[in-house]
Design a protein around this motif. Structure first.
Motif, PDB file in Angstrom:
ATOM      1  N   GLY A 243      34.128  45.406  31.634  1.00 13.10           N
ATOM      2  CA  GLY A 243      34.663  46.248  30.580  1.00 13.10           C
ATOM      3  C   GLY A 243      36.096  45.932  30.217  1.00 13.10           C
ATOM      4  O   GLY A 243      36.591  44.822  30.434  1.00 13.10           O
ATOM      5  N   PRO A 244      36.828  46.916  29.664  1.00 14.38           N
ATOM      6  CA  PRO A 244      38.194  46.663  29.209  1.00 14.38           C
ATOM      7  C   PRO A 244      39.166  46.447  30.364  1.00 14.38           C
ATOM      8  O   PRO A 244      39.091  47.121  31.396  1.00 14.38           O
ATOM      9  CB  PRO A 244      38.552  47.924  28.417  1.00 14.38           C
ATOM     10  N   GLY A 245      40.067  45.506  30.180  1.00 14.80           N
ATOM     11  CA  GLY A 245      41.100  45.193  31.171  1.00 14.80           C
ATOM     12  C   GLY A 245      42.105  44.263  30.547  1.00 14.80           C
ATOM     13  O   GLY A 245      42.292  44.249  29.326  1.00 14.80           O
ATOM     14  N   PHE A 246      42.759  43.445  31.388  1.00 15.68           N
ATOM     15  CA  PHE A 246      43.842  42.593  30.900  1.00 15.68           C
ATOM     16  C   PHE A 246      43.690  41.154  31.377  1.00 15.68           C
ATOM     17  O   PHE A 246      43.322  40.907  32.528  1.00 15.68           O
ATOM     18  CB  PHE A 246      45.194  43.131  31.373  1.00 15.68           C
ATOM     19  N   ASP A 247      44.000  40.228  30.485  1.00 20.29           N
ATOM     20  CA  ASP A 247      44.104  38.819  30.810  1.00 20.29           C
ATOM     21  C   ASP A 247      45.551  38.533  31.210  1.00 20.29           C
ATOM     22  O   ASP A 247      46.488  39.043  30.585  1.00 20.29           O
ATOM     23  CB  ASP A 247      43.727  37.983  29.583  1.00 20.29           C
ATOM     24  N   VAL A 248      45.766  37.713  32.243  1.00 20.23           N
ATOM     25  CA  VAL A 248      47.102  37.496  32.802  1.00 20.23           C
ATOM     26  C   VAL A 248      47.641  36.131  32.393  1.00 20.23           C
ATOM     27  O   VAL A 248      46.976  35.113  32.559  1.00 20.23           O
ATOM     28  CB  VAL A 248      47.084  37.593  34.344  1.00 20.23           C
ATOM     29  N   TRP A 249      48.879  36.140  31.864  1.00 10.03           N
ATOM     30  CA  TRP A 249      49.590  34.924  31.480  1.00 10.03           C
ATOM     31  C   TRP A 249      50.897  34.836  32.263  1.00 10.03           C
ATOM     32  O   TRP A 249      51.541  35.855  32.508  1.00 10.03           O
ATOM     33  CB  TRP A 249      49.929  34.950  29.985  1.00 10.03           C
TER      34      TRP A 249
END
Length: 562
Positions: A243-249
């Motif tokens: 589901g919804p979350g965050f991609d890390v850069w």
């Protein structure tokens, strides 16, 4: 008779010089900045400001505090008036220092109540000669601050829930967040809880306030915070299973060695963002390069390690667990600046308005707060593009608010030039600057609104023009359609004058990359309007259907771009 030869000794392997990485045992102070931080933790300087310097005045300030530790509380000396840009690199710091300060207020996510905005405006009027610029870090930046007034300013800010702590310095600086977090239909999820938790846990903590250099963070549920050019960024994505979350850069940054951030390929749920952020900043603290100031940003470590090793160290040494693989965020079709009138998910509207290059005043801030309150709003946001957004406006109040903002010089339907211009502080106040920027941006916008009025309707998206007073790229010149790096140039008559090196076709999102530099091509300040007009007209005439400015600039002949 032959003499036996002594066998040659094998050459010693050249020992690699340490880069000042704490985790590898290099803890000695390796440059003046590291020595200063070792001598006294920078957060300790607040007590000296309150108890000594504010009472004894500017002349009592220790030089190590003045040009070093003061930054941890948002304070820099501003440029002494009358020193031209050609002397910037030739003078010693004490020759450039004025007796007044620039002061940055930390405003994470650009989030303000109208009461807080009013306080910011009143501080400007009382202590900063009505200066109050909106930066591309969602900050407010004052000028003409006296050291005697700093404790009173802090008291007013803190009473209103604001601070200048770690607004500058080798610390986790203000964190960018979406100006429309929690109200936008386009966001994957609201990153505000993670941003608030990071601030609560880590900001002002000594163990995270002595980094190799500054550390910049962005957290947003949509790609509207320039995530590619941050030390660490979390961008909203939908994981097909989780589901919804965050991609890390990690590892982005501009200045004289620009690098785009690299994806770790990891998906992180909202509640785990603070832990992952702590792991990334801890890697920077422990493994970051401290020997040379010019290599003391996280981007250099990420470049040397690569994303795969960085993720492995993060997992093995700091998180003690594996991260979940995840997808990349979707690039927006056009850059997001939140200017104009837009619906919120709750049926109300947000109204985004554009000052020119972030230049504002205390009186304007107070007036914006009052206008927002009359429209039924109690929330205002500053944006990473030096804009202002009023949230929660009932539909019936949108037109009235837009008109009131326009009267204050904040256009909700700005020209492409007003909408797309950005400028750093420049020669007026900055000790690093070589050329003037803010007033020049104002003049450029006024000129282009007249000279290019006939083609404004032909621009589907604004052509961004960013002006920077020096090579450090506070105004993100490498990622602008037209980026202008200030320097002293030679005009047609052989005179040394203010001018710019030109970068063309930079961008983020779909066009992520750095602008094309034309070999040896410089533009004097006097030629600037004519040059920009000429390039924009060439673009409108020569582009293919649907072709964006960076695409056109990458393929255009140099003769067309000069």
């Amino acid at each position: 008779m032959a003499t036996p030869q002594t066998p040659a000794r094998p050459a010693r392997a050249k020992q690699k010089r340490g880069e000042g990485q704490w985790a590898l045992g290099y803890r000695e102070p390796l440059n003046p900045n590291e020595r200063s931080k070792k001598d006294d933790h920078p957060l300790n300087v607040r007590a000296r400001i309150e108890n000594i310097y504010a009472h004894r005045g500017f002349d009592a300030i220790d030089p190590g505090d003045l040009r070093g530790r003061f930054r941890w509380f948002g304070l820099y000396t501003q440029r002494k008036p009358g020193i031209d840009g050609g002397r910037t690199a030739a003078l010693e710091p004490e020759e450039l220092d004025d007796r007044y300060f620039m002061l940055r207020v930390r405003i994470d996510g650009g989030a303000l109540t109208t009461d807080q905005l009013t306080v910011l405006g009143e501080i400007s009027q009382a202590y900063a000669r009505d200066t109050a610029d909106i930066t591309d870090r969602q900050n407010i930046q004052y000028h003409w601050i006296r050291i005697e007034d700093v404790p009173a300013i802090w008291a007013k800010l803190e009473e209103a829930g604001m601070t200048t702590m770690e607004a500058c310095g080798d610390s986790p600086r203000v964190m960018l967040g979406s100006p429309v977090a929690g109200i936008s239909a386009d966001e994957v999820l609201d990153g505000t809880p993670a941003l608030d938790e990071i601030k609560r846990r880590y900001i002002g903590k000594p163990e995270f306030a002595n980094l190799p250099r500054k550390f910049k963070t962005a957290i947003s549920g949509q790609p509207d915070v320039a995530h590619e050019i941050h030390d660490v960024a979390f961008v909203g994505v939908h994981h097909p299973e989780h589901g919804p979350g965050f991609d890390v850069w990690v590892g982005g940054g501009l200045s004289t060695n620009p690098m785009l951030g690299q994806r770790l390929g990891a998906w992180v749920p909202l509640e785990e963002v603070p832990d992952v952020w702590e792991g990334v900043i801890s890697i920077f603290r422990d493994y970051g390069y401290r020997r040379l100031r010019s290599r003391a940003r996280l981007k250099f470590l990420v470049k040397d390690w690569g994303a795969e090793k960085f993720r492995q160290v993060l997992q093995d040494e700091y998180l003690k667990r594996e991260l979940i693989d995840g997808p990349a965020p979707i690039d927006p079709a056009v850059p997001i600046d939140h200017v104009g009138v837009h619906p919120q998910v709750d049926g109300k509207f947000y109204v985004g308005a554009a000052p020119i290059a972030g230049r504002s005043s205390g009186g304007t801030l107070v007036a914006v707060a009052k206008a927002a309150e009359r429209a039924g709003s109690g929330r205002v946001r500053l944006t990473p593009q030096q804009k202002v957004v009023v949230l929660d406006v009932p539909e019936a109040q949108v037109a009235t608010l837009s008109a009131e903002l326009a009267e204050l010089g904040l256009e909700t339907k700005p020209s492409p030039w007003r909408r797309g211009v950005m400028a750093c502080t420049g020669l007026e106040f900055c000790k690093l600057a070589i050329v003037e920027t803010k007033a020049r941006a104002h003049q450029l916008v006024a000129d282009l609104e007249k000279s290019l009025a006939d083609i404004q309707k032909d621009l589907e998206t604004p052509v961004s023009v960013h002006l920077n007073g020096c090579p450090n790229s506070c105004a993100r010149i490498q990622t602008a359609d037209i980026g202008l790096k200030g320097q002293i140039v030679t005009d047609a008559d052989g005179n040394q004058v203010e001018g710019f090196q030109v970068h063309l076709g930079g961008g983020l999102g779909l066009d992520a990359g750095f602008g094309r530099k034309l070999r040896g091509h410089k533009v004097t300040a006097a030629e600037l309007t004519g040059y920009v007009e000429r390039v924009v007209r060439a673009y409108v005439t020569g582009r293919e259907p649907g072709e964006r400015f960076p695409q056109w600039a990458a393929r255009a002949e140099e003769s067309v771009l000069q």
